[in-house]
Enzyme design. Structure first.
Site, short mmCIF file in Angstrom:
data_model
loop_
_atom_site.label_atom_id
_atom_site.label_comp_id
_atom_site.label_asym_id
_atom_site.label_seq_id
_atom_site.Cartn_x
_atom_site.Cartn_y
_atom_site.Cartn_z
N SER A 124 0.78 -1.30 0.11
CA SER A 124 -0.03 0.10 -0.14
C SER A 124 0.90 1.34 -0.01
CB SER A 124 -0.97 -0.09 1.28
OG SER A 124 -1.94 1.02 1.22
N HIS A 179 -5.23 -0.65 -4.15
CA HIS A 179 -6.76 -0.93 -3.75
C HIS A 179 -7.77 -0.50 -4.86
CE1 HIS A 179 -4.87 -1.68 0.22
NE2 HIS A 179 -4.54 -0.27 0.19
#
Length: 204
Positions: free
Chosen positions: A119, A160
């Site tokens: 991330s 994401h």
């Protein structure tokens, strides 16, 4: 050695590990949890750390927000793999600059140390982190004076993508990015990017 950039590292580590060319039981990981410091819940960081240990890696936490510069360099020097976890990308970039990690990381990657980002740890490598404002709060980095990323890759990994939590944010962000840039690559939660020099591919 390629860079491995993920949305959720623990979801794809079983696939990444086969590209490291060594048994995980032989590898020491410098695990950098700094991006999660502002977060109330650190579930993602804990899951990534647990997955690495389950696979057999020797994991040592190295918080770049609190580790002295000379100790940070020593920890990276003794690591076989550098892993930078998720959380607030703006806070991570702030601490990377303050600690000197930004410069050190480039040196170690250039020397061939494998890098795995989860991330925020993926986003920070691009030319800018500004697009990630759709997910992360810049106010968590009050000392950050520029959204320029580390520039180790020439595109922004937008993590994401497809996650239901960020559907509306992505609608707005993509409309702007397709018009004004910067160059970006969408990364779903079950995918990872393998970057080797100027070449990249999506796996998973």
């Amino acid at each position: 050695m390629p860079l491995f950039l993920t949305s959720i590292a623990c979801e794809v580590m079983d696939q990444i590990v086969v590209h490291l060319n060594r048994d995980p039981h032989e590898l020491k990981v410098a695990f950098i949890p700094t991006a999660s410091n502002p977060s109330r819940t650190k579930e993602g960081t804990e899951n990534d750390r647990a997955k690495l240990r389950d696979l057999g890696f020797h994991v040592t936490d190295v918080d770049i927000a609190t580790t002295r510069q000379e100790d940070l360099r020593g920890a990276l020097r003794h690591a076989d793999v550098i892993f930078v976890g998720g959380g607030n990308t703006f806070h991570l970039l702030q601490e990377a600059r303050r600690s000197g990690f930004d410069t050190m990381l480039r040196e170690f990657i250039d020397d061939g140390t494998p890098y795995i980002g989860s991330s925020a740890g993926s986003v920070i490598l691009g030319p800018t982190i500004e697009p990630i404002k759709m997910m992360d709060d810049p106010k968590e980095a009050p000392e950050l004076d520029s959204y320029d990323g580390l520039g180790l890759i020439d595109f922004v990994p937008l993590v994401h993508y497809g996650n239901e939590e960020f559907v509306e944010e992505y609608k707005t962000a993509l409309a702007e990015l397709y018009v004004a840039g910067p160059r970006f690559v969408l990364v779903r939660d079950h995918e990872f990017l393998t970057v080797d020099g100027d070449q990249w591919r999506i796996d998973g």
